[in-house]
Design a protein around this motif. Structure first.
Motif, PDB file in Angstrom:
ATOM      1  N   SER A  58     -29.442  13.771   7.114  1.00 56.62           N
ATOM      2  CA  SER A  58     -28.094  14.322   7.155  1.00 56.62           C
ATOM      3  C   SER A  58     -28.166  15.692   7.799  1.00 56.62           C
ATOM      4  O   SER A  58     -28.932  16.558   7.346  1.00 56.62           O
ATOM      5  CB  SER A  58     -27.494  14.429   5.750  1.00 56.62           C
ATOM      6  N   GLU A  59     -27.416  15.878   8.857  1.00 61.54           N
ATOM      7  CA  GLU A  59     -27.424  17.137   9.589  1.00 61.54           C
ATOM      8  C   GLU A  59     -25.991  17.599   9.791  1.00 61.54           C
ATOM      9  O   GLU A  59     -25.129  16.811  10.170  1.00 61.54           O
ATOM     10  CB  GLU A  59     -28.117  16.965  10.936  1.00 61.54           C
ATOM     11  N   GLN A  60     -25.743  18.866   9.552  1.00 65.52           N
ATOM     12  CA  GLN A  60     -24.418  19.434   9.747  1.00 65.52           C
ATOM     13  C   GLN A  60     -24.524  20.696  10.587  1.00 65.52           C
ATOM     14  O   GLN A  60     -25.371  21.555  10.319  1.00 65.52           O
ATOM     15  CB  GLN A  60     -23.770  19.762   8.396  1.00 65.52           C
ATOM     16  N   SER A  61     -23.689  20.776  11.595  1.00 67.22           N
ATOM     17  CA  SER A  61     -23.638  21.950  12.465  1.00 67.22           C
ATOM     18  C   SER A  61     -22.231  22.528  12.417  1.00 67.22           C
ATOM     19  O   SER A  61     -21.258  21.773  12.403  1.00 67.22           O
ATOM     20  CB  SER A  61     -23.986  21.576  13.912  1.00 67.22           C
ATOM     21  N   ALA A  62     -22.150  23.833  12.403  1.00 66.74           N
ATOM     22  CA  ALA A  62     -20.846  24.513  12.418  1.00 66.74           C
ATOM     23  C   ALA A  62     -21.020  25.844  13.134  1.00 66.74           C
ATOM     24  O   ALA A  62     -21.857  26.664  12.737  1.00 66.74           O
ATOM     25  CB  ALA A  62     -20.316  24.723  11.008  1.00 66.74           C
ATOM     26  N   LEU A  63     -20.255  26.025  14.188  1.00 69.88           N
ATOM     27  CA  LEU A  63     -20.390  27.249  14.983  1.00 69.88           C
ATOM     28  C   LEU A  63     -19.038  27.601  15.584  1.00 69.88           C
ATOM     29  O   LEU A  63     -18.361  26.739  16.144  1.00 69.88           O
ATOM     30  CB  LEU A  63     -21.415  27.032  16.099  1.00 69.88           C
ATOM     31  N   ARG A  64     -18.673  28.866  15.475  1.00 69.25           N
ATOM     32  CA  ARG A  64     -17.425  29.344  16.065  1.00 69.25           C
ATOM     33  C   ARG A  64     -17.718  30.033  17.389  1.00 69.25           C
ATOM     34  O   ARG A  64     -18.784  30.631  17.584  1.00 69.25           O
ATOM     35  CB  ARG A  64     -16.701  30.301  15.116  1.00 69.25           C
ATOM     36  N   GLY A  65     -16.764  29.941  18.291  1.00 70.93           N
ATOM     37  CA  GLY A  65     -16.908  30.640  19.556  1.00 70.93           C
ATOM     38  C   GLY A  65     -17.088  32.132  19.342  1.00 70.93           C
ATOM     39  O   GLY A  65     -16.384  32.734  18.529  1.00 70.93           O
ATOM     40  N   GLY A  66     -18.045  32.723  20.060  1.00 63.32           N
ATOM     41  CA  GLY A  66     -18.306  34.139  19.918  1.00 63.32           C
ATOM     42  C   GLY A  66     -19.126  34.520  18.702  1.00 63.32           C
ATOM     43  O   GLY A  66     -19.363  35.714  18.465  1.00 63.32           O
TER      44      GLY A  66
END
Length: 281
Positions: free
Chosen positions: A181-189
């Motif tokens: 199980s892999e989760q990625s979360a990234l906001r611009g900047g």
């Protein structure tokens, strides 16, 4: 609703595109046995490798995904079938203007079957708000090879990923037990884009994952030493093999992922790697 538009599309909600595919083995070859679509999601005519593996290209005719669009893929492989799925080009996720876009992939792979899911790169334009989810359910000794190349922004066009967000989940199950199980979360900047413990200034991340028997030590050494125009590492875990790279170009990431695939394929299926023709165009 605007009656001039198809039922699956409105100006307010975006496209709702769905594709169902099923495969079975017949006379030593894998063939498509079910295909159903709603909205702009299709497959081209399949190609059968000499080994009997079925290659299929999933096509999104609009060429890009805008805010409010939703793509859903449902894939089923019957026992002993072998399928390689790819795409004709980069998936471009455009600025969302406040409406999230999404793609949901689910695949069920029966015992003795093998799925290679190897799409070309995903490009997230500045301002894209994107949710990506993939869930693979393996039965018995079924195997999976999954790749993913994500490009954050378009730095060559002086358009970094300064706004928007990327959320992604990948799950692999075997006989009801969660393997990965892999989760990625990234906001611009986000500072993670430049942080040494994040992207470290790189704009492209590549992933290759194998769920099947552990790699022999000699093959694992080959994968560790495989050249990458960036940073790369591989890990053999109890249930999955994971390889990941950070680069500055989609071409470099795809070349590394495809190169590892060529090394792994004889071990995976006992046959040579036959690259999809679309990769050469």
């Amino acid at each position: 609703m605007n009656r001039d538009l198809p039922a699956e599309c409105t100006l307010a909600s975006g496209w709702d595109a769905r594709l169902e595919l099923a495969y079975a083995r017949r006379d030593g070859c894998t063939i498509p046995v079910h295909r159903r679509h709603v909205g702009p999601l299709r497959v081209q005519k399949h190609f059968t490798e000499p080994s009997g593996v079925c290659q299929h290209i999933v096509v999104h005719p609009p060429g890009g995904i805008a805010g409010g669009d939703s793509l859903t893929l449902d894939i089923k492989l019957a026992a002993a079938s072998r399928v390689l799925l790819t795409s004709p080009g980069a998936a471009k996720w455009y600025q969302s203007f406040g409406r999230r876009a999404s793609q949901h992939l689910s695949a069920r792979v029966a015992a003795g079957a093998s799925l290679e899911y190897l799409p070309l790169e995903t490009i997230l334009f500045d301002g894209a708000e994107v949710d990506l989810a993939a869930c693979f359910e393996l039965e018995g000794d079924a195997t999976l090879l999954y790749s993913d190349v994500v490009c954050l922004g378009r730095p060559a066009s002086a358009a970094p990923f300064a706004h928007g967000s990327w959320r992604q989940t990948v799950e692999v199950w075997r006989d009801g037990s969660l393997l990965w199980s892999e989760q990625s979360a990234l906001r611009g900047g986000d500072t993670q884009l430049s942080s040494p413990v994040g992207m470290d200034g790189h704009t492209v991340v590549g992933l290759l994952m194998w769920a099947g028997p552990p790699l022999p030590d000699a093959l694992l050494d080959v994968c560790r030493a495989y050249p990458c125009a960036g940073r790369a590492g591989v890990s053999q875990l109890p249930d999955v093999f994971v390889a990941r790279c950070l680069t500055h170009s989609a071409e470099a990431a795809h070349a590394w992922v495809a190169g590892l695939w060529q090394q792994l394929r004889p071990f995976m299926l006992g046959v040579d790697a036959v690259a999809p023709r679309i990769w050469a165009t």
